[in-house]
Design an enzyme around this catalytic site. Structure first.
Site, PDB file in Angstrom:
ATOM      1  N   ALA A  76     -45.039 -19.964 -21.958  1.00 39.60           N
ATOM      2  CA  ALA A  76     -43.562 -20.117 -22.639  1.00 39.60           C
ATOM      3  C   ALA A  76     -43.383 -21.152 -23.490  1.00 39.60           C
ATOM      4  O   ALA A  76     -43.034 -22.323 -23.397  1.00 39.60           O
ATOM      5  CB  ALA A  76     -42.555 -20.270 -21.222  1.00 39.60           C
ATOM      6  N   GLY A  89     -37.609 -28.558 -22.687  1.00 38.85           N
ATOM      7  CA  GLY A  89     -38.792 -27.639 -22.353  1.00 38.85           C
ATOM      8  C   GLY A  89     -38.145 -26.772 -21.268  1.00 38.85           C
ATOM      9  O   GLY A  89     -37.052 -26.019 -21.726  1.00 38.85           O
ATOM     10  N   ASN A  90     -38.949 -25.922 -20.537  1.00 35.28           N
ATOM     11  CA  ASN A  90     -38.392 -24.622 -19.842  1.00 35.28           C
ATOM     12  C   ASN A  90     -39.141 -24.875 -18.530  1.00 35.28           C
ATOM     13  O   ASN A  90     -39.854 -25.877 -18.012  1.00 35.28           O
ATOM     14  CB  ASN A  90     -38.608 -23.452 -20.491  1.00 35.28           C
ATOM     15  N   PHE A  91     -38.629 -23.960 -17.618  1.00 37.38           N
ATOM     16  CA  PHE A  91     -38.860 -23.848 -16.175  1.00 37.38           C
ATOM     17  C   PHE A  91     -40.377 -23.033 -15.980  1.00 37.38           C
ATOM     18  O   PHE A  91     -40.803 -23.008 -14.602  1.00 37.38           O
ATOM     19  CB  PHE A  91     -37.942 -23.189 -15.329  1.00 37.38           C
TER      20      PHE A  91
END
Ligand code: C5P
Length: 404
Positions: free
Chosen positions: A276, A209-211
């Site tokens: 994102a 995933g990402n932030f």
């Protein structure tokens, strides 16, 4: 000409001494004016002079209103007006509105209101800049109230700074602007916004995933809805409440996001890809939890394949739609932004650098807008909601005429 009906709320700051002039200006401009004031406001301006100027009885007490069905005066007035204006609004009244407190004639009207509300805060500079006041102002903006910020100038204390009530003509112009429905510039437009991260499953319990927090995309969706748009919001996994009047579709992976965007894009006039989206996803997924005992060495290799670039797909098919992308960069912001704008055939791209007060999870952002005509607009650090409105202003001014 039909008179416009304005409900004026006055709270107890020194700028309340200007309220009679405001009333006179509205009367001169063919408004009908009705007024409610707080107890503290009575220390600065008399109900009698306000009622002479407005030619209407002034509400000064929740329980003593004579000329209406006593118990429902607040509903009657709230239904009567085309717009409500609070000038001046003290820090105390602003905090009450944020918390839904209704123990004086002005705050009780705010709770009953159907019409747009304009708030003109006025106070000492340090009070205005206080974190509690600023946070309350952000909350009110996000709820769709209109804030006319104070001017800089001489203050009642003799000090100089921000906090002065704007001039009477500035307040009147702002009221006219809100009434003329300028702010409904996206009315009847179909908008598709994506927000948040995507999670790409590795096995039953792990993901890539990402932030991304989703805050920017949600602020954009909220701003569009408040300005009249019909908004579909395709969101990855985030911990955010859905703003009012938005159709939210929750997805998890890049592939699911692609499927939902495909379903919705044809019917959209404007598409803003703020999500994102992961560029890679595991080639092979393990259905159960992958055990480290299954490894022959201490290295686990996960093969990744590229996901579909959704924005690029939309760029190929866009026709007359307005297509906006985002670029979060750690270096060469403008060059990378321009490259993406061109490669993905976008109309405009919003670039932001990962930094302390901008990018993932922050409540503020600092952006540069690039468009396909070669223009560039830098916008300083603002809350994500204010940044969203800057982006919408840019779309409204430069692209909206394509789709009317
Ligand atoms: O190329 P990059 O991923 O940095 O571009 C960012 C922009 O592209 C964002 O608007 C993002 O929502 C979009 N994007 C996409 N599909 C992907 C990756 C990014 O639509 N697979």
């Amino acid at each position: 000409m039909l008179k416009k009906k304005i409900l004026l709320g006055i709270s107890g700051g020194i700028a309340a001494v200007k309220a009679p002039l405001l009333v006179r200006e509205f009367i001169k401009s063919n408004f009908e004016v009705k007024i409610a004031i707080t107890n503290a406001a009575k220390e600065f301006v008399t109900p009698y002079s306000l009622s002479v100027l407005s030619q209407n009885e002034v509400v000064t007490n929740i329980f003593e209103f004579k000329n209406s069905k006593a118990s429902t005066w607040h509903i009657n007035l709230a239904e009567w007006c085309d717009i409500m204006l609070i000038a001046p609004a003290t820090a105390d009244l602003i905090a009450k509105i944020v918390n839904g407190i209704a123990d004086d004639p002005v705050s009780i009207l705010v709770l009953s209101l159907r019409a747009p509300l304009i708030i003109c805060p006025s106070m000492d500079k340090e009070m205005w800049l206080n974190k509690s006041v600023q946070q309350n102002i952000s909350i009110l903006k996000e709820r769709g109230y209109f804030i006319l910020p104070p001017n800089e100038g001489e203050l009642a204390s003799g000090l100089y700074g921000i906090g002065r009530l704007p001039e009477i003509y500035e307040i009147k112009q702002f009221v006219e602007k809100v009434l003329s429905k300028n702010h409904q510039d996206f009315k009847n437009k179909n908008i598709l916004v994506t927000a948040g991260p995507t999670y790409e499953k590795i096995d039953a319990v792990r993901f890539i995933g990402n932030f991304s927090s989703g805050k920017m995309g949600f602020a954009i969706a909220n701003a569009f809805a408040l300005r009249g748009g019909n908004v579909n919001l395709v969101s990855g996994p985030v911990k955010l409440d859905t703003p009012k009047n938005i159709n939210r579709i929750d997805i998890t992976s890049a592939n699911e996001m692609f499927e939902h965007v495909k379903k919705n894009y044809r019917n959209s006039d404007i598409i803003v890809m703020c999500a994102a989206v992961s560029d890679f996803t595991p080639n092979k997924k393990f259905h159960n939890k992958f055990k480290k005992g299954n490894l022959h060495s201490n290295i686990l290799s996960i093969e990744l394949k590229q996901t579909k670039d959704i924005l690029k797909f939309l760029g190929e098919k866009k026709g007359k739609k307005i297509l906006v992308g985002f670029a979060l960069e750690t270096e060469n912001l403008i060059q990378n932004g321009r490259k993406k704008l061109k490669e993905k055939k976008l109309d405009m791209i919003v670039c932001n650098k990962l930094g302390k007060n901008s990018g993932f999870n922050s409540d503020t952002n600092k952006i540069v807008i690039l468009d396909k005509f070669g223009n560039e607009k830098k916008i300083g650090t603002l809350s994500k909601f204010d940044t969203a409105n800057e982006i919408l202003d840019y779309i409204s001014k430069n692209f909206l005429h394509w789709i009317v």
